[in-house]
Write an enzyme that holds these catalytic residues in place. Sequence first.
Site, PDB file in Angstrom:
ATOM      1  N   LYS A  34     -15.652 -50.674 -76.274  1.00 37.62           N
ATOM      2  CA  LYS A  34     -16.164 -49.447 -76.894  1.00 37.62           C
ATOM      3  C   LYS A  34     -15.572 -48.210 -76.209  1.00 37.62           C
ATOM      4  O   LYS A  34     -14.964 -48.313 -75.137  1.00 37.62           O
ATOM      5  CB  LYS A  34     -17.696 -49.470 -76.837  1.00 37.62           C
ATOM      6  CG  LYS A  34     -18.316 -50.602 -77.673  1.00 37.62           C
ATOM      7  CD  LYS A  34     -19.836 -50.539 -77.641  1.00 37.62           C
ATOM      8  CE  LYS A  34     -20.461 -51.689 -78.404  1.00 37.62           C
ATOM      9  NZ  LYS A  34     -21.946 -51.599 -78.406  1.00 37.62           N
ATOM     10  N   TYR A  54     -21.677 -51.586 -88.506  1.00 41.90           N
ATOM     11  CA  TYR A  54     -23.079 -51.613 -88.088  1.00 41.90           C
ATOM     12  C   TYR A  54     -24.020 -51.504 -89.281  1.00 41.90           C
ATOM     13  O   TYR A  54     -25.088 -50.900 -89.173  1.00 41.90           O
ATOM     14  CB  TYR A  54     -23.335 -50.487 -87.079  1.00 41.90           C
ATOM     15  CG  TYR A  54     -22.767 -50.758 -85.703  1.00 41.90           C
ATOM     16  CD1 TYR A  54     -23.146 -51.890 -84.976  1.00 41.90           C
ATOM     17  CD2 TYR A  54     -21.867 -49.876 -85.107  1.00 41.90           C
ATOM     18  CE1 TYR A  54     -22.629 -52.141 -83.710  1.00 41.90           C
ATOM     19  CE2 TYR A  54     -21.353 -50.121 -83.830  1.00 41.90           C
ATOM     20  CZ  TYR A  54     -21.741 -51.250 -83.143  1.00 41.90           C
ATOM     21  OH  TYR A  54     -21.237 -51.497 -81.887  1.00 41.90           O
ATOM     22  N   ASN A 112     -22.730 -49.644 -73.719  1.00 42.37           N
ATOM     23  CA  ASN A 112     -22.750 -50.970 -73.091  1.00 42.37           C
ATOM     24  C   ASN A 112     -21.395 -51.669 -73.179  1.00 42.37           C
ATOM     25  O   ASN A 112     -21.308 -52.888 -73.178  1.00 42.37           O
ATOM     26  CB  ASN A 112     -23.877 -51.803 -73.690  1.00 42.37           C
ATOM     27  CG  ASN A 112     -23.782 -51.900 -75.206  1.00 42.37           C
ATOM     28  OD1 ASN A 112     -22.779 -51.503 -75.793  1.00 42.37           O
ATOM     29  ND2 ASN A 112     -24.807 -52.439 -75.832  1.00 42.37           N
ATOM     30  N   HIS A 152     -18.545 -54.870 -77.677  1.00 44.77           N
ATOM     31  CA  HIS A 152     -19.177 -55.523 -78.823  1.00 44.77           C
ATOM     32  C   HIS A 152     -18.630 -56.933 -78.928  1.00 44.77           C
ATOM     33  O   HIS A 152     -17.445 -57.158 -78.722  1.00 44.77           O
ATOM     34  CB  HIS A 152     -18.856 -54.778 -80.125  1.00 44.77           C
ATOM     35  CG  HIS A 152     -19.233 -55.573 -81.347  1.00 44.77           C
ATOM     36  ND1 HIS A 152     -20.517 -55.601 -81.840  1.00 44.77           N
ATOM     37  CD2 HIS A 152     -18.511 -56.424 -82.136  1.00 44.77           C
ATOM     38  CE1 HIS A 152     -20.555 -56.418 -82.898  1.00 44.77           C
ATOM     39  NE2 HIS A 152     -19.350 -56.926 -83.096  1.00 44.77           N
ATOM     40  N   GLU A 180     -16.305 -59.508 -89.493  1.00 48.17           N
ATOM     41  CA  GLU A 180     -15.823 -58.426 -88.622  1.00 48.17           C
ATOM     42  C   GLU A 180     -14.318 -58.548 -88.371  1.00 48.17           C
ATOM     43  O   GLU A 180     -13.610 -57.539 -88.296  1.00 48.17           O
ATOM     44  CB  GLU A 180     -16.606 -58.434 -87.311  1.00 48.17           C
ATOM     45  CG  GLU A 180     -18.071 -58.046 -87.513  1.00 48.17           C
ATOM     46  CD  GLU A 180     -18.933 -58.244 -86.277  1.00 48.17           C
ATOM     47  OE1 GLU A 180     -18.413 -58.697 -85.232  1.00 48.17           O
ATOM     48  OE2 GLU A 180     -20.138 -57.930 -86.358  1.00 48.17           O
TER      49      GLU A 180
HETATM   50  N1  UDP Z   1     -27.786 -49.432 -79.642  1.00 47.20           N
HETATM   51  C1  UDP Z   1     -28.272 -48.178 -79.345  1.00 47.20           C
HETATM   52  N2  UDP Z   1     -29.620 -47.991 -79.212  1.00 47.20           N
HETATM   53  C2  UDP Z   1     -30.507 -49.013 -79.373  1.00 47.20           C
HETATM   54  C3  UDP Z   1     -30.008 -50.285 -79.676  1.00 47.20           C
HETATM   55  C4  UDP Z   1     -28.636 -50.482 -79.805  1.00 47.20           C
HETATM   56  O1  UDP Z   1     -27.490 -47.226 -79.208  1.00 47.20           O
HETATM   57  O2  UDP Z   1     -31.727 -48.788 -79.248  1.00 47.20           O
HETATM   58  C5  UDP Z   1     -26.337 -49.624 -79.809  1.00 47.20           C
HETATM   59  C6  UDP Z   1     -25.681 -50.413 -78.661  1.00 47.20           C
HETATM   60  O3  UDP Z   1     -24.400 -49.853 -78.415  1.00 47.20           O
HETATM   61  C7  UDP Z   1     -25.593 -51.809 -79.248  1.00 47.20           C
HETATM   62  C8  UDP Z   1     -25.320 -51.506 -80.731  1.00 47.20           C
HETATM   63  O4  UDP Z   1     -26.104 -50.350 -81.003  1.00 47.20           O
HETATM   64  O5  UDP Z   1     -24.580 -52.576 -78.656  1.00 47.20           O
HETATM   65  C9  UDP Z   1     -25.708 -52.613 -81.671  1.00 47.20           C
HETATM   66  O6  UDP Z   1     -27.042 -52.988 -81.412  1.00 47.20           O
HETATM   67  P1  UDP Z   1     -27.469 -54.527 -81.309  1.00 47.20           P
HETATM   68  O7  UDP Z   1     -28.961 -54.570 -81.211  1.00 47.20           O
HETATM   69  O8  UDP Z   1     -26.834 -55.275 -82.438  1.00 47.20           O
HETATM   70  O9  UDP Z   1     -26.873 -54.958 -79.897  1.00 47.20           O
HETATM   71  P2  UDP Z   1     -25.694 -55.977 -79.485  1.00 47.20           P
HETATM   72  O10 UDP Z   1     -25.602 -57.024 -80.558  1.00 47.20           O
HETATM   73  O11 UDP Z   1     -24.447 -55.135 -79.343  1.00 47.20           O
HETATM   74  O12 UDP Z   1     -26.136 -56.525 -78.154  1.00 47.20           O
END
Ligand code: UDP
Length: 154
Positions: A9, A49, A112, A115, A126
């Site tokens: 990211k 997303y 984080n 992805h 994807e």
């Molecule tokens: N994210 C965020 N706030 C939240 C939850 C998720 O900004 O409260 C962002 C974070 O970068 C995350 C992405 O949205 O990686 C997608 O969320 P998901 O719950 O699918 O997490 P992942 O699958 O990436 O662990």
Amino acid sequence: MQRTLILFKPDAVQRRLTGQLLSRLETKGLKIVGLKMLRVTPELSRQHYAEHVSKPFYPLLEEFITAGPVVALVAEGPKAVSVVRTMMGPTNGADAPPGTIRGDFGVSRQMNLMHGSDSPEAAAKEIAVYFKPEELLEYTSSLSAWVCASDEGK
Ligand code: UDP
Ligand code: MG
């Protein structure tokens, strides 16, 4: 043999962690079959997303993911989808254990670093969103024989 879509990211690229993250994937034994740098547009963010577009955190997520270049990769290996999810750790870096990428490199729920597709079905979608078929390379790695047994795939 499975493929998964990975993004480094914008926080990872800006913090110049691309090499370290790529090194972790390579050291694990995953084979990189596609790799490029691009800027995620708002349209691509909504596509990627789609499941999160209506959530309260989405506007800030879109702002973040479009704020700078990302590195997109397709990695291949046995159970590649779950292997990469386990390597990344839980979404929030503050909860992610040491040894995971999110645990070792960050403390944020949003920023984080990486992805990784969360299922083989998501991976297929994807990969098609980020890569044209001709951008995925078929090749034999001479190390394969020392990464997995012959009944585990190449
Ligand atoms: N994210 C965020 N706030 C939240 C939850 C998720 O900004 O409260 C962002 C974070 O970068 C995350 C992405 O949205 O990686 C997608 O969320 P998901 O719950 O699918 O997490 P992942 O699958 O990436 O662990
Ligand atoms: Mg997810």
